[in-house]
Write a protein that holds these residues in place. Structure first.
Motif, PDB file in Angstrom:
ATOM      1  N   LYS A 286       0.809  -1.082  -0.021  1.00 38.20           N
ATOM      2  CA  LYS A 286       0.025  -0.010  -0.130  1.00 38.20           C
ATOM      3  C   LYS A 286       0.817   1.225  -0.041  1.00 38.20           C
ATOM      4  O   LYS A 286       0.616   2.062  -0.708  1.00 38.20           O
ATOM      5  CB  LYS A 286      -0.973  -0.035   1.170  1.00 38.20           C
ATOM      6  N   ASP A 287       1.763   1.085   1.106  1.00 33.90           N
ATOM      7  CA  ASP A 287       2.870   2.191   0.781  1.00 33.90           C
ATOM      8  C   ASP A 287       3.409   2.338  -0.389  1.00 33.90           C
ATOM      9  O   ASP A 287       3.793   3.893  -0.966  1.00 33.90           O
ATOM     10  CB  ASP A 287       3.777   2.180   1.839  1.00 33.90           C
ATOM     11  N   ILE A 288       3.922   1.664  -1.248  1.00 38.32           N
ATOM     12  CA  ILE A 288       4.347   1.632  -2.522  1.00 38.32           C
ATOM     13  C   ILE A 288       3.428   2.239  -3.669  1.00 38.32           C
ATOM     14  O   ILE A 288       3.864   3.357  -4.262  1.00 38.32           O
ATOM     15  CB  ILE A 288       4.796   0.487  -2.996  1.00 38.32           C
ATOM     16  N   MET A 289       2.157   1.922  -3.468  1.00 38.39           N
ATOM     17  CA  MET A 289       1.232   2.275  -4.487  1.00 38.39           C
ATOM     18  C   MET A 289       0.807   3.901  -4.274  1.00 38.39           C
ATOM     19  O   MET A 289       0.600   4.718  -5.216  1.00 38.39           O
ATOM     20  CB  MET A 289      -0.142   1.637  -4.405  1.00 38.39           C
ATOM     21  N   ALA A 290       0.729   4.175  -2.930  1.00 39.92           N
ATOM     22  CA  ALA A 290       0.378   5.497  -2.240  1.00 39.92           C
ATOM     23  C   ALA A 290       1.423   6.514  -2.686  1.00 39.92           C
ATOM     24  O   ALA A 290       1.161   7.449  -3.357  1.00 39.92           O
ATOM     25  CB  ALA A 290       0.085   5.558  -0.979  1.00 39.92           C
ATOM     26  N   THR A 291       2.860   6.125  -2.508  1.00 39.50           N
ATOM     27  CA  THR A 291       3.999   6.804  -2.936  1.00 39.50           C
ATOM     28  C   THR A 291       3.732   7.140  -4.498  1.00 39.50           C
ATOM     29  O   THR A 291       4.075   8.198  -4.945  1.00 39.50           O
ATOM     30  CB  THR A 291       5.230   6.201  -2.668  1.00 39.50           C
ATOM     31  N   MET A 292       3.657   5.970  -5.316  1.00 41.83           N
ATOM     32  CA  MET A 292       3.481   6.274  -6.737  1.00 41.83           C
ATOM     33  C   MET A 292       2.689   7.382  -7.029  1.00 41.83           C
ATOM     34  O   MET A 292       2.554   8.139  -7.862  1.00 41.83           O
ATOM     35  CB  MET A 292       3.378   4.876  -7.370  1.00 41.83           C
ATOM     36  N   THR A 293       1.599   7.077  -6.345  1.00 38.95           N
ATOM     37  CA  THR A 293       0.150   7.900  -6.581  1.00 38.95           C
ATOM     38  C   THR A 293       0.497   9.661  -6.440  1.00 38.95           C
ATOM     39  O   THR A 293       0.377  10.373  -7.172  1.00 38.95           O
ATOM     40  CB  THR A 293      -0.897   7.403  -5.955  1.00 38.95           C
ATOM     41  N   TRP A 294       0.996   9.839  -5.242  1.00 38.54           N
ATOM     42  CA  TRP A 294       1.167  11.223  -4.986  1.00 38.54           C
ATOM     43  C   TRP A 294       2.095  11.690  -5.603  1.00 38.54           C
ATOM     44  O   TRP A 294       2.394  12.926  -6.015  1.00 38.54           O
ATOM     45  CB  TRP A 294       1.233  11.494  -3.377  1.00 38.54           C
ATOM     46  N   ARG A 295       3.410  11.052  -5.949  1.00 36.84           N
ATOM     47  CA  ARG A 295       4.442  11.517  -6.855  1.00 36.84           C
ATOM     48  C   ARG A 295       3.791  11.894  -8.299  1.00 36.84           C
ATOM     49  O   ARG A 295       4.448  13.053  -8.745  1.00 36.84           O
ATOM     50  CB  ARG A 295       5.461  10.502  -6.939  1.00 36.84           C
ATOM     51  N   THR A 296       3.121  11.271  -8.723  1.00 33.76           N
ATOM     52  CA  THR A 296       2.541  11.636 -10.092  1.00 33.76           C
ATOM     53  C   THR A 296       1.886  13.124  -9.968  1.00 33.76           C
ATOM     54  O   THR A 296       2.021  13.632 -10.774  1.00 33.76           O
ATOM     55  CB  THR A 296       1.377  10.308 -10.525  1.00 33.76           C
ATOM     56  N   TYR A 297       0.995  12.960  -8.683  1.00 37.99           N
ATOM     57  CA  TYR A 297       0.462  14.406  -8.737  1.00 37.99           C
ATOM     58  C   TYR A 297       1.348  15.395  -8.345  1.00 37.99           C
ATOM     59  O   TYR A 297       1.099  16.656  -8.993  1.00 37.99           O
ATOM     60  CB  TYR A 297      -0.795  14.176  -7.417  1.00 37.99           C
ATOM     61  N   LEU A 298       2.316  15.225  -7.670  1.00 40.34           N
ATOM     62  CA  LEU A 298       3.469  16.256  -7.188  1.00 40.34           C
ATOM     63  C   LEU A 298       4.102  16.943  -8.761  1.00 40.34           C
ATOM     64  O   LEU A 298       4.499  17.841  -8.760  1.00 40.34           O
ATOM     65  CB  LEU A 298       4.471  15.823  -6.327  1.00 40.34           C
ATOM     66  N   ARG A 299       4.552  15.682  -9.456  1.00 40.99           N
ATOM     67  CA  ARG A 299       5.241  16.030 -10.822  1.00 40.99           C
ATOM     68  C   ARG A 299       4.201  16.943 -11.587  1.00 40.99           C
ATOM     69  O   ARG A 299       4.744  17.601 -12.351  1.00 40.99           O
ATOM     70  CB  ARG A 299       5.557  14.777 -11.489  1.00 40.99           C
ATOM     71  N   HIS A 300       2.858  16.699 -11.953  1.00 41.04           N
ATOM     72  CA  HIS A 300       1.894  17.169 -12.485  1.00 41.04           C
ATOM     73  C   HIS A 300       1.793  18.718 -12.115  1.00 41.04           C
ATOM     74  O   HIS A 300       1.765  19.622 -12.777  1.00 41.04           O
ATOM     75  CB  HIS A 300       0.488  16.512 -12.683  1.00 41.04           C
ATOM     76  N   TRP A 301       1.606  18.874 -10.701  1.00 39.57           N
ATOM     77  CA  TRP A 301       1.558  19.848 -10.112  1.00 39.57           C
ATOM     78  C   TRP A 301       2.855  21.145 -10.388  1.00 39.57           C
ATOM     79  O   TRP A 301       2.620  22.150 -10.517  1.00 39.57           O
ATOM     80  CB  TRP A 301       1.236  19.974  -8.799  1.00 39.57           C
ATOM     81  N   GLU A 302       3.976  20.317 -10.108  1.00 39.64           N
ATOM     82  CA  GLU A 302       5.178  21.289 -10.410  1.00 39.64           C
ATOM     83  C   GLU A 302       5.483  21.620 -11.675  1.00 39.64           C
ATOM     84  O   GLU A 302       5.940  22.772 -12.010  1.00 39.64           O
ATOM     85  CB  GLU A 302       6.308  20.378  -9.946  1.00 39.64           C
ATOM     86  N   SER A 303       5.141  20.929 -12.493  1.00 42.17           N
ATOM     87  CA  SER A 303       5.253  21.363 -14.065  1.00 42.17           C
ATOM     88  C   SER A 303       4.124  21.885 -14.878  1.00 42.17           C
ATOM     89  O   SER A 303       3.948  23.021 -15.022  1.00 42.17           O
ATOM     90  CB  SER A 303       5.863  20.049 -14.846  1.00 42.17           C
ATOM     91  N   LEU A 304       3.124  21.144 -15.239  1.00 43.06           N
ATOM     92  CA  LEU A 304       1.927  21.408 -16.154  1.00 43.06           C
ATOM     93  C   LEU A 304       0.991  22.490 -15.403  1.00 43.06           C
ATOM     94  O   LEU A 304       0.839  23.506 -15.716  1.00 43.06           O
ATOM     95  CB  LEU A 304       1.161  20.241 -16.480  1.00 43.06           C
ATOM     96  N   ASP A 305       0.656  22.326 -13.942  1.00 41.66           N
ATOM     97  CA  ASP A 305      -0.078  23.196 -13.446  1.00 41.66           C
ATOM     98  C   ASP A 305       0.505  24.647 -13.277  1.00 41.66           C
ATOM     99  O   ASP A 305      -0.092  25.518 -13.069  1.00 41.66           O
ATOM    100  CB  ASP A 305      -0.425  22.499 -11.952  1.00 41.66           C
ATOM    101  N   ARG A 306       1.834  24.634 -12.981  1.00 47.87           N
ATOM    102  CA  ARG A 306       2.575  25.889 -12.847  1.00 47.87           C
ATOM    103  C   ARG A 306       2.374  26.821 -14.010  1.00 47.87           C
ATOM    104  O   ARG A 306       2.393  27.920 -13.879  1.00 47.87           O
ATOM    105  CB  ARG A 306       4.095  25.686 -12.390  1.00 47.87           C
ATOM    106  N   GLN A 307       2.377  25.991 -15.201  1.00 43.21           N
ATOM    107  CA  GLN A 307       2.216  26.840 -16.419  1.00 43.21           C
ATOM    108  C   GLN A 307       0.753  27.479 -16.772  1.00 43.21           C
ATOM    109  O   GLN A 307       0.552  28.278 -17.542  1.00 43.21           O
ATOM    110  CB  GLN A 307       2.758  25.948 -17.609  1.00 43.21           C
ATOM    111  N   ARG A 308      -0.454  26.551 -16.163  1.00 45.32           N
ATOM    112  CA  ARG A 308      -1.614  26.660 -16.521  1.00 45.32           C
ATOM    113  C   ARG A 308      -2.463  27.604 -15.542  1.00 45.32           C
ATOM    114  O   ARG A 308      -3.473  28.229 -16.024  1.00 45.32           O
ATOM    115  CB  ARG A 308      -2.325  25.226 -16.703  1.00 45.32           C
ATOM    116  N   ILE A 309      -2.069  27.732 -14.366  1.00 46.78           N
ATOM    117  CA  ILE A 309      -2.922  28.443 -13.542  1.00 46.78           C
ATOM    118  C   ILE A 309      -2.029  29.542 -12.642  1.00 46.78           C
ATOM    119  O   ILE A 309      -0.965  29.581 -12.848  1.00 46.78           O
ATOM    120  CB  ILE A 309      -3.602  27.483 -12.476  1.00 46.78           C
TER     121      ILE A 309
END
Length: 329
Positions: free
Chosen positions: A255-278
């Motif tokens: 569960k810890d592995i899957m949760a970490t993979m999931t929040w890291r995906t969100y973090l990458r999206h937030w750091e890159s694409l979201d920073r450019q869009r909002i």
């Protein structure tokens, strides 16, 4: 006689991509294919016309009278599948001519294997290779081993895999997350825990990346909701909870592995694409929408610290050219 395989193609609005998906199914060297094309985009007769033009083998066509959510659409395909085996192929993706025959052969020879996966080539709209999975992955992995190496071998996602139709029905199908984000992660987890996966290096799934691809077009609100939904799923899905009861310590690790993979995906999206869009204020706010996960918020603080430093340096350079070098930046 060979067992039937349902290939479900969910269609929305990317009708210009559909011919190449159809051609890849038509080229399959497996004789018993039940092609089910489903129109979820209110496209009138256009999908029917495209299928008739580009697919000469027998097929079935269904059409929703209203557009439904991605997961519901995928589950409609599962429920209407006639084949012993099932595979989803998105309308802009393709499979090699031996994809079905190779993966069916594996599942026929190995009843303990729940899911069979081919190599993956990520391509752009012109067919240029952008990324490919590694052939170093083992031919067989237990579900638990797979979770530990989920992202290790370069698979961009696991959307298109072969499984037994009864298995995917029995595990409840795809959960409902916005734009279908993370739904293949959830279904794979339910299918593979306590069983095995096979990886073939002889056949290939071609994943098309474009501006209309979900990973590029999903917005921050949808991704946040999907991320929260998947994190909740890890603690609430009946099939997962049943596995947890028998494997308490092991599931805690997985569960810890899957949760970490999931929040890291969100973090990458937030750091890159979201920073450019909002806007900056909105960008800071959407960083705080996930449940409290210490490592995630440490990552957020690290990104915000870098951003503040970047803004300060930019401002100093404008006010006093050359000053940053003298103060150690």
């Amino acid at each position: 006689m060979s067992r039937s395989v349902t290939i479900g193609i969910p269609v929305y609005k990317r009708l210009h991509c559909l011919p190449q998906a159809l051609q890849s199914v038509a080229a399959q060297d497996y004789p018993n294919i039940d092609l089910l094309v489903s129109d979820n985009g209110l496209n009138g007769t256009k999908v029917k016309e495209i299928v008739a033009e580009w697919y000469s083998r027998p097929y079935r066509l269904r059409q929703n009278s209203v557009t439904v959510k991605v997961a519901e659409h995928y589950n409609q395909l599962i429920q209407e599948a006639n084949g012993h085996y099932f595979v989803t192929l998105d309308d802009d993706d393709m499979i090699s001519p031996n994809f079905v025959s190779d993966l069916v052969g594996i599942l026929e020879a190995h009843p303990h294997v729940a899911v069979a996966v081919g190599r993956q080539h990520v391509v752009d709209a012109s067919g240029r290779l952008l990324q490919q999975s590694s052939d170093e992955v083992s031919d067989f992995l237990t579900g638990e081993e797979f979770v530990r190496v989920w992202t290790k071998y370069g698979f961009a996602n696991y959307t298109t895999f072969l499984t037994r139709t009864k298995d995917i029905r029995e595990c409840g199908g795809f959960p409902d997350y916005p734009r279908g984000y993370h739904i293949e992660d959830a279904i794979l987890l339910k299918l593979c825990l306590g069983r095995s996966l096979a990886f073939s290096k002889r056949c290939t799934f071609y994943l098309c990346r474009s501006d209309s691809s979900m990973s590029a077009s999903i917005d921050h609100e949808e991704l946040a909701e999907a991320t929260r939904g998947f994190l909740t799923f890890l603690d609430s899905d009946p099939r997962i909870l049943n596995y947890q009861r028998s494997h308490l310590a092991l599931w805690s690790e997985l569960k810890d592995i899957m949760a970490t993979m999931t929040w890291r995906t969100y973090l990458r999206h937030w750091e890159s694409l979201d920073r450019q869009r909002i806007s900056t204020i909105q960008w800071v706010k959407v960083a705080c929408v996930l449940p409290f996960i210490p490592d995630y918020y440490r990552g957020v603080i690290s990104v915000l610290t870098r951003e503040v430093k970047r803004v300060l340096i930019s401002g100093i350079k404008k006010l006093i050219p050359g000053a940053t070098s003298s103060i150690g930046f």
